[in-house]
Design a protein around this motif. Structure first.
Motif, PDB file in Angstrom:
ATOM      1  N   THR A  36     -72.095 -22.978  35.970  1.00 23.70           N
ATOM      2  CA  THR A  36     -72.769 -22.905  35.444  1.00 23.70           C
ATOM      3  C   THR A  36     -73.232 -21.559  36.084  1.00 23.70           C
ATOM      4  OG1 THR A  36     -73.227 -25.061  34.865  1.00 23.70           O
ATOM      5  CG2 THR A  36     -74.903 -24.246  34.161  1.00 23.70           C
ATOM      6  N   ASP A  55     -73.315 -20.938  25.690  1.00 20.92           N
ATOM      7  CA  ASP A  55     -73.532 -22.543  25.297  1.00 20.92           C
ATOM      8  C   ASP A  55     -72.465 -23.349  25.147  1.00 20.92           C
ATOM      9  OD1 ASP A  55     -75.711 -21.188  26.333  1.00 20.92           O
ATOM     10  OD2 ASP A  55     -76.468 -20.870  24.543  1.00 20.92           O
ATOM     11  N   ASP A  56     -71.461 -23.304  24.310  1.00 21.73           N
ATOM     12  CA  ASP A  56     -70.823 -23.972  23.950  1.00 21.73           C
ATOM     13  C   ASP A  56     -69.866 -24.853  24.836  1.00 21.73           C
ATOM     14  OD1 ASP A  56     -71.883 -24.347  22.011  1.00 21.73           O
ATOM     15  OD2 ASP A  56     -71.319 -22.952  20.296  1.00 21.73           O
ATOM     16  N   LYS A  58     -70.486 -24.107  28.333  1.00 17.83           N
ATOM     17  CA  LYS A  58     -71.442 -24.871  29.241  1.00 17.83           C
ATOM     18  C   LYS A  58     -71.256 -26.477  28.836  1.00 17.83           C
ATOM     19  CE  LYS A  58     -75.874 -23.880  29.395  1.00 17.83           C
ATOM     20  NZ  LYS A  58     -77.334 -23.415  29.954  1.00 17.83           N
ATOM     21  N   HIS A  59     -71.734 -26.583  27.044  1.00 16.38           N
ATOM     22  CA  HIS A  59     -72.288 -28.113  27.383  1.00 16.38           C
ATOM     23  C   HIS A  59     -70.867 -28.534  27.242  1.00 16.38           C
ATOM     24  CE1 HIS A  59     -74.025 -31.129  24.666  1.00 16.38           C
ATOM     25  NE2 HIS A  59     -72.557 -31.347  23.743  1.00 16.38           N
ATOM     26  N   VAL A  60     -69.635 -28.585  27.065  1.00 16.24           N
ATOM     27  CA  VAL A  60     -68.438 -29.163  26.855  1.00 16.24           C
ATOM     28  C   VAL A  60     -68.134 -29.301  29.014  1.00 16.24           C
ATOM     29  CG1 VAL A  60     -65.762 -29.304  26.196  1.00 16.24           C
ATOM     30  CG2 VAL A  60     -67.267 -28.655  24.850  1.00 16.24           C
ATOM     31  N   TYR A  61     -68.119 -28.255  29.626  1.00 14.09           N
ATOM     32  CA  TYR A  61     -68.257 -28.281  30.602  1.00 14.09           C
ATOM     33  C   TYR A  61     -68.838 -29.356  31.529  1.00 14.09           C
ATOM     34  CZ  TYR A  61     -67.504 -26.940  36.010  1.00 14.09           C
ATOM     35  OH  TYR A  61     -66.708 -27.161  37.125  1.00 14.09           O
ATOM     36  N   TRP A  62     -70.359 -29.581  31.394  1.00 10.78           N
ATOM     37  CA  TRP A  62     -71.768 -30.657  31.645  1.00 10.78           C
ATOM     38  C   TRP A  62     -71.141 -31.849  31.028  1.00 10.78           C
ATOM     39  CZ3 TRP A  62     -76.450 -28.375  30.343  1.00 10.78           C
ATOM     40  CH2 TRP A  62     -76.996 -27.407  30.738  1.00 10.78           C
ATOM     41  N   TRP A  63     -70.400 -31.516  29.886  1.00 14.57           N
ATOM     42  CA  TRP A  63     -70.069 -33.282  29.509  1.00 14.57           C
ATOM     43  C   TRP A  63     -68.729 -33.690  29.876  1.00 14.57           C
ATOM     44  CZ3 TRP A  63     -65.114 -33.891  26.906  1.00 14.57           C
ATOM     45  CH2 TRP A  63     -64.815 -35.262  26.252  1.00 14.57           C
ATOM     46  N   SER A  74     -71.941 -39.271  28.508  1.00 16.84           N
ATOM     47  CA  SER A  74     -73.129 -38.028  29.599  1.00 16.84           C
ATOM     48  C   SER A  74     -74.188 -38.222  27.969  1.00 16.84           C
ATOM     49  CB  SER A  74     -72.829 -37.116  29.980  1.00 16.84           C
ATOM     50  OG  SER A  74     -72.436 -36.183  28.996  1.00 16.84           O
ATOM     51  N   TYR A  76     -74.457 -35.141  27.613  1.00 19.79           N
ATOM     52  CA  TYR A  76     -75.314 -34.632  27.097  1.00 19.79           C
ATOM     53  C   TYR A  76     -74.121 -34.565  25.823  1.00 19.79           C
ATOM     54  CZ  TYR A  76     -76.304 -32.617  31.459  1.00 19.79           C
ATOM     55  OH  TYR A  76     -76.975 -32.267  32.143  1.00 19.79           O
ATOM     56  N   GLY A  77     -73.347 -35.460  24.919  1.00 23.48           N
ATOM     57  CA  GLY A  77     -72.914 -35.207  24.029  1.00 23.48           C
ATOM     58  C   GLY A  77     -72.412 -36.229  23.883  1.00 23.48           C
TER      59      GLY A  77
END
Length: 77
Positions: A36, A55-56, A58-63, A74, A76-77
């Motif tokens: 991140t 940003d996309d 990062k979003h997939v990574y967080w999820w 999560s 996040y998605g």
């Protein structure tokens, strides 16, 4: 369930590995890689053109990280 978990784990590892490869991160050093934070710095510098927005990624990574560590979807998605 196992096969789905394996896919999410693979996505998680692939994102991390690819970003390390892009920036030339040395796994042999004792530095800890922070996905991140790296994305944040790359966005601020604006020095990287990818077919996917950071940003996309990062979003997939967080999820995927949340799913890998907690075994559930999560926020996040």
């Amino acid at each position: 369930m196992y096969k789905f978990y394996s896919i999410v784990f693979t996505i998680h590892l692939c994102l991390e590995t690819k970003l390390k490869e892009i920036i030339g991160f040395d796994n042999n050093k004792s530095y800890k890689f922070k996905f991140t934070n790296t994305v944040k710095v790359l966005k601020e510098l604006g020095c990287l053109e990818l077919p996917v927005h950071l940003d996309d990624m990062k979003h997939v990574y967080w999820w995927s990280s949340y799913f890998v560590h907690f075994g559930e979807k999560s926020i996040y998605g």
